[in-house]
Design an enzyme around this catalytic site. Structure first.
Site, PDB file in Angstrom:
ATOM      1  N   CYS A   3       1.056  -0.752   0.216  1.00 55.73           N
ATOM      2  CA  CYS A   3      -0.442   0.054  -0.059  1.00 55.73           C
ATOM      3  C   CYS A   3       0.481   0.866  -0.381  1.00 55.73           C
ATOM      4  CB  CYS A   3      -0.548  -0.320   1.166  1.00 55.73           C
ATOM      5  SG  CYS A   3      -0.197  -0.562   2.823  1.00 55.73           S
ATOM      6  N   SER A   4       0.558   2.291   1.132  1.00 54.74           N
ATOM      7  CA  SER A   4       1.698   3.566   0.848  1.00 54.74           C
ATOM      8  C   SER A   4       2.550   2.938   1.848  1.00 54.74           C
ATOM      9  CB  SER A   4       0.612   4.179   1.619  1.00 54.74           C
ATOM     10  OG  SER A   4       2.025   5.346   1.190  1.00 54.74           O
ATOM     11  N   GLY A   8       2.932  -0.409   3.796  1.00 52.87           N
ATOM     12  CA  GLY A   8       3.241  -1.769   3.771  1.00 52.87           C
ATOM     13  C   GLY A   8       2.550  -2.269   4.655  1.00 52.87           C
ATOM     14  N   GLN A  30      -3.356  -1.141  10.974  1.00 50.84           N
ATOM     15  CA  GLN A  30      -2.947  -0.216  11.728  1.00 50.84           C
ATOM     16  C   GLN A  30      -3.583   0.040  12.551  1.00 50.84           C
ATOM     17  OE1 GLN A  30      -1.510   2.044   8.189  1.00 50.84           O
ATOM     18  NE2 GLN A  30      -0.408   2.897  10.008  1.00 50.84           N
TER      19      GLN A  30
END
Length: 886
Positions: A813-814, A816, A857
């Site tokens: 993703c951005s 990760g 996250q």
């Protein structure tokens, strides 16, 4: 002298008085019972009580001896065999019943003063002296193994103990080895001593009260904090599980891992019959049956003790006042036990109304032990043991620092941010320690907090409030006036856009919401705001409605809430109960299909009660003990998209022919599908930077990967989330000895997926590799998708694309870790379902975080993927394959 008297002479009017018997009775009444009580600092005191005295008489003497005011959290514990309280015999210990005679309960004459009800938040304790006793109790729990901690947390808590006992770190006073004489944590090593000493340096300026408050503030977040454990056993294998009673409900542990929580709000009835213990769960509107869970306890006594503990904990933490039991018929069956003490609500309210005492007490130092094997000189001893305070015996006279609020902990914010919106200001907390370091707020790499949804509240003087009135159907009307800065002091979550009721997610201490009467509690459901029905409103509309109250003429906010408390039931022992077959909890040897179904029931219950997210928030973000040294090297720092997202050294991808070294911010993540022999292999990595594009494609070549999954757009909310690391359709990108050509690019009509095919040519070896590239675009700019349908469809497409692959799939993703972790968990869960194996999402997250830090996250991401897993199972999107069915 009268030689003889016939019986007849006394058969008429006469009188007698037995002098000797009366004196003996007097002597019996004067006899007392000696009871020795061992306190939390390991001192003892002997109390004298009349032999027929009940437990509350002895308890009151103990509290008076200690001069303890907030006494309702404590009790006296004993065992029939005289054992000392420990983790091994926790379920053999009994609490002194205040309503029964001491002599009938106690056999060996020794009791232990202990915390009985562990407060969920130390800020609820008004007295520093009370917090000190909690601090001593937690230290006992740690040393005896009842509270198990990861090494990093154990060192942090030990450093607060050092700060409390020795004060600020001074190099001239605290020479190397100054901790060797202190008993801080079990299994203390030299490496841990060094870590504790480094942490001690950071606590400069903290008083003993500050250090102890921070000690408790970190300890309360541990899985085993405040858990009253009771052993249950499995029928066939005789393996044990443990049932823990806490302030939030009943917790289930297996192999020392918390696997489920049944919150009090979810439980309707608690009962026991012989060795079986039952909980009945609340029936949902969509259900036509009651859910009844049964557990097999070791003995009848253990079953009853667990039931009594549940009654006491529920009453203490969830009710405003003890439940008054209706009078029973003389021949009624079942236990007549009730909790007759005060509740936490009553204790806290009394503490607020009473002036806080400024008093002094002497703290008891840690036990010391000698680790030297040879005699030391006087000079060497002075270097090793440099106490700032002289050893202090226990003193029950008390002195405090006054009414000042304890300083917050040095680490992350004491109260993590609530992404679901609310009214708490987290930007004005004072630094945790003066003159040393300023706290750096940790932000998410993939998702930024939505600051527009946060309304600040302070900890200021409390304005007057109007007493709330009880309405029909058990609803409560609460009136709150904001403080001088327009702050109410609570958070809300939910809304029609989230398909969730509006619930109070947090109430900040010492704010208007905290001081109103009755107090607004976490978990209370808000039904009306200023008379407006909010059942169909979006989250943002609810927030704006609350804010508007500040601008009204009265500035008063009127909430109509349904308290998050279940009503106690009259019947304890049902005449008949059905005990469902619970393979994971009760341990029956059943087939895998039952285990899978049961895991889905647990998953649904965890989503409903909120326990699932609570467990996730308590899980470590980074695997303790795993280093990230390569990422911190100067040559590699510019290859990291985010400074705090680094790969573990042990699982990082090592490039053989990197453009500038062997480093790339990526980890191997292998997910084994139990019962199938399948291992899904991934490389979780960050979105490439302009200077890491060549390394990214070199990693694809060396890993021999043929599938790249991208779970982020290039640009999101005006921020670059990933560099465009591929060429446009029919164009070629030259990367040193690699040429990359885009041969196909198709976008789904829904706009949720872009499908690309690349031809990657290695000019040195003349080898060509065809790469499939799948980019998911349906994730919103903030939060998570409202509907999981598109995400589930995307996951299925990914699974079809990797059919037959043994090479790792590259996912990014951005950063990760966030959406990357969501995808890996979702695919892993689907594979487990197909293999007819139970699915425990928290175990999957733990496995991922053991290989790459911080995978998944946010709590929102975790809840979303758990809901997606349950939907995939319940709707048959993923189901057991024939070869795995019996």
């Amino acid at each position: 002298m009268i030689d003889s008297v016939s019986r007849r002479a006394f058969s008429g009017s006469s009188g007698t008085y037995n002098v000797r018997a009366s004196e003996l009775a007097r002597d019996r009444r004067l006899k007392t019972l000696s009871v020795t009580v061992v306190f939390l600092d390991d001192t003892q005191h002997t109390f004298q009580v009349e032999k027929r005295a009940k437990g509350h008489i002895l308890l009151e003497q103990v509290f008076q001896h200690l001069e303890l005011i907030e006494k309702d959290y404590f009790g006296l514990q004993f065992s029939d065999n005289g054992a000392v309280p420990s983790a091994a015999n926790a379920d053999q210990m009994r609490w002194l019943d205040p309503s029964k005679p001491v002599k009938k309960q106690l056999r060996n004459g020794q009791l232990y003063f202990r915390v009985k009800f562990y407060v969920s938040d130390p800020s609820k304790l008004q007295e520093e002296y009370t917090r000190y006793h909690f601090y001593l109790q937690i230290r006992h729990d740690i040393m005896q193994g009842r509270l198990q901690l990861p090494p990093s947390t154990a060192c942090l808590l030990a450093s607060y103990t050092v700060q409390s006992e020795l004060g600020d770190y001074h190099p001239e006073e605290h020479a190397p080895g100054y901790l060797q004489s202190l008993q801080l944590i079990p299994g203390l090593t030299d490496e841990m001593e060094k870590k504790i000493a480094e942490l001690h340096k950071l606590h400069k300026g903290q008083t003993p009260a500050d250090a102890e408050f921070n000690f408790l503030d970190h300890a309360k977040r541990m899985d085993m904090y405040g858990v009253d454990l009771h052993r249950a056993r499995q029928d066939s294998t005789n393996r044990e599980i443990q049932l823990g009673v806490t302030s939030v409900g009943l917790v289930v542990f297996q192999n020392a891992v918390r696997i489920n929580t049944f919150s009090w709000s979810k439980i309707v009835k608690i009962s026991f019959k012989r060795k079986q213990f039952f909980i009945q769960l609340r029936r949902e509107p969509s259900e036509s049956y009651d859910t009844l869970l049964g557990f097999n306890m070791t003995t009848y006594r253990s079953s009853k003790n667990l039931w009594k503990s549940c009654v006491e904990h529920h009453t203490f933490f969830r009710l405003h006042s003890p439940h008054v039991r209706a009078r029973r018929f003389p021949l009624s069956l079942g236990s007549k036990f009730t909790y007759s003490g005060r509740t936490e609500y009553q204790t806290v309210e009394e503490g607020r109304q009473r002036a806080r005492l400024e008093r002094t007490f002497i703290r008891s130092p840690s036990k010391h032990h000698v680790r030297q094997t040879v005699p030391a000189t006087a000079e060497e001893k002075a270097k090793l043991i440099t106490p700032v305070r002289a050893p202090r015996p226990y003193d029950n006279k008390v002195t405090s620092l006054g009414a000042r609020e304890p300083r917050k902990a040095w680490g992350e914010a004491a109260h993590p941010s609530d992404d679901e919106g609310g009214f708490l200001d987290r930007g004005e907390e004072r630094p945790p320690y003066s003159g040393m370091l300023t706290r750096r707020t940790l932000s998410y790499a993939d998702e930024e907090p939505d600051t527009d949804r946060s309304v600040s509240t302070g900890v200021l003087e409390v304005p007057p409030y109007t007493e709330s009135q009880l309405t029909e159907e058990g609803l409560v009307s609460i009136r709150i006036t904001p403080d001088d800065q327009g702050r109410f002091g609570f958070n809300v979550k939910g809304g029609a856009d989230l398909n969730l009721p509006i619930l109070v997610s947090r109430v900040a201490p010492n704010t208007p919401a905290d001081h109103c009467y009755p107090k607004l509690h976490e978990g209370d459901q808000v039904l009306f705001i200023n008379g407006v029905d909010i059942s169909g409103l979006l989250h943002e509309q609810v927030v704006n409605l609350i804010r508007a109250s500040r601008d009204s003429a009265s500035r008063e906010l009127i909430l109509t809430v349904r308290p998050n408390v279940y009503e106690a039931q009259e019947e304890e022992e049902p005449p008949y109960q059905y005990v469902p077959d619970v393979p994971h909890l009760a341990g029956a040897a059943v087939d895998r299909a039952d285990a899978l179904a049961q895991s889905m029931l647990l998953l649904a219950d965890g989503l409903e009660s909120g326990a699932l997210v609570t467990q996730f928030e308590q899980l470590y973000r980074k695997k303790p003990g795993l280093a990230t040294n390569e990422a911190k090297k100067n040559d590699n720092a510019n290859k990291n998209r985010y400074r705090d997202i680094s790969p573990y050294d042990t699982t990082r991808v090592i490039l053989m022919s990197g453009t500038s070294g062997d480093y790339i911010n990526a980890n191997y993540v292998n997910m084994e599908i139990s019962g199938s022999g399948i291992i899904n292999r991934y490389i979780a990595t960050q979105g490439p930077l302009p200077n890491t594009v060549a390394d990214f494609w070199q990693m694809v070549v060396e890993a021999q990967s043929t599938l790249v999954v991208m779970v982020t757009p290039i640009l999101e909310r005006g921020r670059i989330k990933c560099h465009k690391y591929w060429p446009s359709l029919s164009h070629t990108m030259e990367l040193a000895h690699l040429h990359l050509t885009c041969t196909k690019e198709e976008e789904e009509p829904s706009g949720s997926l872009v499908f690309r095919e690349f031809r990657l040519t290695n000019l040195e070896t003349e080898e060509e590799r065809h790469i499939t590239h799948m980019q998911y675009l349906a994730w919103p700019d903030h939060g998570v998708p409202e509907d999981s349908a598109q995400f589930l469809d995307f996951t299925q497409r990914v699974r079809r694309a990797r059919t037959g692959m043994v090479e790792p799939t590259i996912v990014h993703c951005s950063a990760g870790i966030g959406r990357t972790g969501v995808l890996i968990l979702m695919e892993t869960a689907m594979c487990l379902i197909e293999a007819n194996e139970p699915v425990y999402p928290l175990d999957i997250v733990r496995t991922m975080r053991d290989q790459r830090a911080m995978m998944i996250q946010t709590p929102g991401q975790y809840r979303f993927v758990c809901e997606s897993v349950h939907r995939a199972y319940s709707e048959g999107i993923a189901k057991p394959l024939p070869e795995f069915q019996r």
